[in-house]
Each structure stands twice: as structure tokens, then as C-alpha cells.
Design a protein around this motif. Sequence first.
Motif, mmCIF file in Angstrom:
data_model
loop_
_atom_site.group_PDB
_atom_site.id
_atom_site.type_symbol
_atom_site.label_atom_id
_atom_site.label_comp_id
_atom_site.label_asym_id
_atom_site.label_seq_id
_atom_site.Cartn_x
_atom_site.Cartn_y
_atom_site.Cartn_z
ATOM 1 N N VAL A 106 12.948 24.599 -81.751
ATOM 2 C CA VAL A 106 13.294 24.620 -82.633
ATOM 3 C C VAL A 106 14.850 23.222 -82.484
ATOM 4 O O VAL A 106 15.343 23.177 -81.410
ATOM 5 C CB VAL A 106 13.697 25.733 -83.263
ATOM 6 C CG1 VAL A 106 14.118 25.239 -84.334
ATOM 7 C CG2 VAL A 106 12.307 26.456 -83.022
ATOM 8 N N HIS A 107 14.461 21.869 -83.753
ATOM 9 C CA HIS A 107 15.615 20.829 -83.576
ATOM 10 C C HIS A 107 16.895 22.152 -84.227
ATOM 11 O O HIS A 107 16.666 23.210 -85.034
ATOM 12 C CB HIS A 107 15.294 20.185 -85.071
ATOM 13 C CG HIS A 107 16.403 19.368 -84.933
ATOM 14 N ND1 HIS A 107 17.380 19.228 -85.333
ATOM 15 C CD2 HIS A 107 16.127 17.620 -83.828
ATOM 16 C CE1 HIS A 107 18.260 18.162 -85.370
ATOM 17 N NE2 HIS A 107 17.643 16.877 -84.272
ATOM 18 N N GLU A 111 15.097 23.878 -88.878
ATOM 19 C CA GLU A 111 14.321 22.539 -90.040
ATOM 20 C C GLU A 111 12.756 22.020 -89.561
ATOM 21 O O GLU A 111 11.965 22.096 -90.739
ATOM 22 C CB GLU A 111 15.219 21.754 -90.968
ATOM 23 C CG GLU A 111 15.869 21.861 -92.045
ATOM 24 C CD GLU A 111 16.723 21.064 -92.846
ATOM 25 O OE1 GLU A 111 16.519 19.992 -92.347
ATOM 26 O OE2 GLU A 111 17.811 21.437 -93.644
ATOM 27 N N TRP A 112 12.494 22.192 -88.412
ATOM 28 C CA TRP A 112 11.580 21.180 -87.330
ATOM 29 C C TRP A 112 11.444 21.811 -85.796
ATOM 30 O O TRP A 112 12.300 22.170 -85.134
ATOM 31 C CB TRP A 112 11.937 20.000 -87.487
ATOM 32 C CG TRP A 112 12.273 19.302 -88.234
ATOM 33 C CD1 TRP A 112 14.154 18.367 -88.700
ATOM 34 C CD2 TRP A 112 11.844 18.297 -90.214
ATOM 35 N NE1 TRP A 112 14.112 18.103 -89.647
ATOM 36 C CE2 TRP A 112 12.782 18.136 -90.261
ATOM 37 C CE3 TRP A 112 10.565 18.766 -89.529
ATOM 38 C CZ2 TRP A 112 12.457 17.599 -91.773
ATOM 39 C CZ3 TRP A 112 10.009 17.884 -91.059
ATOM 40 C CH2 TRP A 112 11.342 17.659 -92.162
ATOM 41 N N LEU A 113 10.231 22.353 -86.195
ATOM 42 C CA LEU A 113 9.820 22.569 -85.063
ATOM 43 C C LEU A 113 9.296 21.186 -84.095
ATOM 44 O O LEU A 113 7.667 20.285 -84.729
ATOM 45 C CB LEU A 113 8.646 23.187 -84.759
ATOM 46 C CG LEU A 113 7.731 23.898 -83.737
ATOM 47 C CD1 LEU A 113 8.718 25.049 -83.396
ATOM 48 C CD2 LEU A 113 7.344 25.090 -83.732
ATOM 49 N N LEU A 114 9.229 20.994 -82.487
ATOM 50 C CA LEU A 114 8.560 19.607 -82.076
ATOM 51 C C LEU A 114 7.530 20.280 -81.122
ATOM 52 O O LEU A 114 8.404 21.577 -80.511
ATOM 53 C CB LEU A 114 10.124 19.656 -81.484
ATOM 54 C CG LEU A 114 10.625 18.842 -81.893
ATOM 55 C CD1 LEU A 114 11.949 18.484 -81.890
ATOM 56 C CD2 LEU A 114 10.486 16.944 -82.550
ATOM 57 N N VAL A 127 3.169 14.740 -78.687
ATOM 58 C CA VAL A 127 4.360 15.067 -79.206
ATOM 59 C C VAL A 127 3.956 14.908 -80.475
ATOM 60 O O VAL A 127 4.192 14.268 -81.736
ATOM 61 C CB VAL A 127 6.007 14.561 -78.599
ATOM 62 C CG1 VAL A 127 6.683 15.516 -79.281
ATOM 63 C CG2 VAL A 127 5.837 14.511 -77.192
ATOM 64 N N ALA A 128 4.200 16.627 -81.506
ATOM 65 C CA ALA A 128 3.539 16.915 -82.612
ATOM 66 C C ALA A 128 5.470 17.229 -83.167
ATOM 67 O O ALA A 128 6.148 18.001 -83.112
ATOM 68 C CB ALA A 128 3.312 17.715 -82.774
ATOM 69 N N VAL A 129 5.393 17.111 -84.405
ATOM 70 C CA VAL A 129 6.786 17.538 -85.436
ATOM 71 C C VAL A 129 6.124 18.361 -86.475
ATOM 72 O O VAL A 129 4.943 18.108 -87.558
ATOM 73 C CB VAL A 129 7.159 16.528 -85.808
ATOM 74 C CG1 VAL A 129 9.057 16.923 -86.786
ATOM 75 C CG2 VAL A 129 8.125 14.988 -84.998
ATOM 76 N N HIS A 130 6.531 19.495 -86.734
ATOM 77 C CA HIS A 130 6.422 20.724 -88.155
ATOM 78 C C HIS A 130 7.583 20.437 -88.636
ATOM 79 O O HIS A 130 8.350 20.961 -88.526
ATOM 80 C CB HIS A 130 5.938 21.550 -87.477
ATOM 81 C CG HIS A 130 4.284 21.358 -87.174
ATOM 82 N ND1 HIS A 130 3.532 21.439 -85.825
ATOM 83 C CD2 HIS A 130 3.538 22.025 -87.825
ATOM 84 C CE1 HIS A 130 2.817 20.997 -86.004
ATOM 85 N NE2 HIS A 130 1.820 21.925 -87.025
ATOM 86 N N ARG A 131 7.079 20.947 -90.180
ATOM 87 C CA ARG A 131 7.845 20.932 -90.719
ATOM 88 C C ARG A 131 8.056 22.638 -90.416
ATOM 89 O O ARG A 131 7.567 23.653 -90.966
ATOM 90 C CB ARG A 131 8.306 20.896 -92.061
ATOM 91 C CG ARG A 131 9.407 20.945 -93.859
ATOM 92 C CD ARG A 131 8.862 19.983 -94.942
ATOM 93 N NE ARG A 131 8.917 19.157 -94.993
ATOM 94 C CZ ARG A 131 9.750 17.687 -94.795
ATOM 95 N NH1 ARG A 131 10.349 18.139 -95.382
ATOM 96 N NH2 ARG A 131 8.958 16.539 -95.425
ATOM 97 N N VAL A 165 9.093 19.343 -74.655
ATOM 98 C CA VAL A 165 10.168 18.936 -75.689
ATOM 99 C C VAL A 165 11.465 19.112 -75.981
ATOM 100 O O VAL A 165 11.494 20.500 -75.816
ATOM 101 C CB VAL A 165 9.736 18.462 -77.024
ATOM 102 C CG1 VAL A 165 8.756 19.731 -77.349
ATOM 103 C CG2 VAL A 165 10.541 17.332 -77.947
ATOM 104 N N LEU A 166 12.592 18.739 -75.805
ATOM 105 C CA LEU A 166 13.973 19.486 -75.712
ATOM 106 C C LEU A 166 14.535 18.604 -76.175
ATOM 107 O O LEU A 166 14.704 16.825 -76.491
ATOM 108 C CB LEU A 166 14.406 20.245 -74.574
ATOM 109 C CG LEU A 166 15.200 18.822 -73.479
ATOM 110 C CD1 LEU A 166 15.719 19.532 -72.319
ATOM 111 C CD2 LEU A 166 13.985 18.225 -72.918
ATOM 112 N N VAL A 167 15.810 19.130 -77.190
ATOM 113 C CA VAL A 167 16.471 18.333 -77.928
ATOM 114 C C VAL A 167 17.784 17.780 -77.390
ATOM 115 O O VAL A 167 18.605 19.401 -76.480
ATOM 116 C CB VAL A 167 17.346 18.863 -78.740
ATOM 117 C CG1 VAL A 167 18.526 18.392 -79.897
ATOM 118 C CG2 VAL A 167 16.026 19.001 -79.988
ATOM 119 N N ASP A 168 19.034 16.816 -77.008
ATOM 120 C CA ASP A 168 19.939 16.814 -75.978
ATOM 121 C C ASP A 168 21.208 18.040 -76.560
ATOM 122 O O ASP A 168 20.904 18.054 -78.148
ATOM 123 C CB ASP A 168 20.339 15.340 -76.233
ATOM 124 C CG ASP A 168 20.450 14.331 -76.972
ATOM 125 O OD1 ASP A 168 21.735 15.944 -78.111
ATOM 126 O OD2 ASP A 168 21.317 13.309 -77.066
#
Length: 356
Positions: A106-107, A111-114, A127-131, A165-168
Motif C-alpha cells: 500500500v502506498h 490511497e493506492w494498492l500496488l 505491476v498493477a495499481v488500484h485506487r 513491488v515496494l515504495v522507497d
Amino acid sequence: MRTSSLTGVTPVLTGSYTPDSGGDGPGIAALRLDPTTGHLSYDEVEPLPVSGASFLAAHPSLAVVYSTNETEAGTVSAVTRADDGTLSPLGDPMSSGGANPCHLTVHPGGEWLLTANYGSDTAPGTVAVHRLGADGGLLEPTDLVVHQGSGPVAGRQEGSHAHQVLVDPAGRFVLATDLGADAVFTYRLDTRTGTLERVAVNPMRAGSGPRHLAFSPDGDLVFSADELSSTVTCHRYDAATGVLTALSSVPATTAEDVANQPGGIVASPCGRFVWVTNRGADTVAAFRLAGNTLEPLGEVPAGGAWPRGLALVDGHLLVANQHSGSLAVLRVLDDGSLAQPHPPISAPSVVCALAL
């Protein structure tokens, strides 16, 4: 999300392969960990039969957890957790945008799922993005990026296979490992539209098969568990550009004459230690960071066979042993080395653990 119905006890969820995804697990099960003793026990709530729950991620502020549904059809699910620990579906599963989703996050804004889709022999990694809605529920997909690339390892690298998939740590870039393409792709997420812009392609050593990454707490370094070369690599991370530069690499295990595949990787909050699961050697290895080099601290039995997921919780490592169907607890010692595991708890086809 950090909640507990029992004071001093940490709630834990496990994900497992279910009969319709090649395993015999229940899906998502609820446990509790005593951080003082390292004792694990099951909560008195029914497991939730989520298909192919191979990876779990928590919403940063809501009592909602997301699960991959690792099947050829490829879906993701949202689950709520009540104060008493009861697990309930939050809406219907939604398409993950690819085959065999194996990781999600989750970002930080919530608000966003990766989601990383491993793909298949005929479908590339994506890699997908969902609101996400105000209640944490899954809404419409907003983007899907398709990876391209291959590597030299026959049977594993004929095409791309997104694996994580991950956020820095700064929340600026999204990194996606690709085991099949020997690369880590860096993206920028537009938080207004939910679309991904590719900003860098970081080539990894040919045939290494990068599986999972772990950041140092300051974000300056990234450690990769390299599944196909059975190594752990330390990379410099440029937070301004999202570019990785390999600095050093060490064997993931000292075991000889065994086909080994590193699985999960975790870095310590202090930034001094890294731990990796070894599938094949069936150990968890500990490393100390010395400059830009990882120095082996030794390895201990994983408490079962084929240790896959690894989670650091309250000074303990939870080890999901897929083939033996057991969840083990290792105590982290002050010098970063590991104590022998507590007697593991039965957890059929378990592949991941998530502390709440």
C-alpha cells in the motif's frame, strides 16, 4: 495498523496456499505473538478462506489487510479485521492485472494498492495499481505496466517475472524487482491519477534473479535476495533518481552441495544487520553490515522445510516454512545473530506472516 485485543500481545496474520492454489492451507489465519517469550498461538477466530494468500500487506491507518490471490486468474482481496480479531471480506476480489500475483504493498498515503504479478510461461510480469476507497476497499484499476526482458537461466528466465513491488523510504519512487529480466524497475507514482511513470531500469547481475529487496532505514542502501544465484547483494540507492548501483555480493548460505534459493529478506531498524531465508539449505542466515559489505554472522535451522516468508516482529523473526507447514520463531540476539528456533507451530502451506 497496530491493534491488539490482548495487552502486551502482538497480532499476527499468516497467508497460505489453499487447495485451489496448490496447497492445503486455510488462506488467512490469525495468531498472537508474546514478544517476551516468543510464544505463538492461534486466535480463537475462524481463518478466512482467501484463495492463494501468498502475500499480505496492511493499510497504514485502517484495520484493512490486502492479500494476493496467487492463481493463474490473478486477483487481489481486501479484508477487514475487527477489534476481536474477526476477519471479514471487504468487497469482492478484483483482477490483479496479470497471472499469479505474488506481492503487494500500500502506498504510504493509503490511497493506492500496488501489485506485482509474476506472470506465467505465456504471460509477462506486470505491476498493477488500484485506487482504494475511504474505507480501504478496492476500487477501479488505474494503471498496468508490462515488464519486458529475459535472462540466461533456462526454465526460469525466458520472460519477465515481477516478484516484488515496494515504495522507497522517502515515498518518492516505486521499485519493482523482476526475477526473469534480471532487473529492478523504478517508477514514479502520480498520486492524482494512479499512473506509473518509468524513470529507471536497473540491471542486475546476469542470472542472479532478484526476488526481494530490503532498504536500510536511512534509505541509502538496498539489499537484494537473489533467488537464482543464491546470493545477497548490497546496492547503493540514489534517492534523487531511483537508481541502484551494486556494491558487493556474498553467498546466501554456506551450505554445500544443495540447490538453494533465497526467499525473504529483512533489514534491522538499526541498519546494522540483514537476515535472509534459504530454501534448500532450510536455514535463516544473519549478516552484519561492514561499510558496503555484508559479513556472515552464521545461520541457524529455519524450524522447517522451504522457509519462504520472513517478518521481523518485536525482536523476533517469524519464519514461514512452506513445505513443512510450520511457522517458527527465532530470537534476534544483540549482535544480530539468531537463537535456535522455538518449537514451531503447525501452519499448513504457510508462505508469509504479517504483524499488525
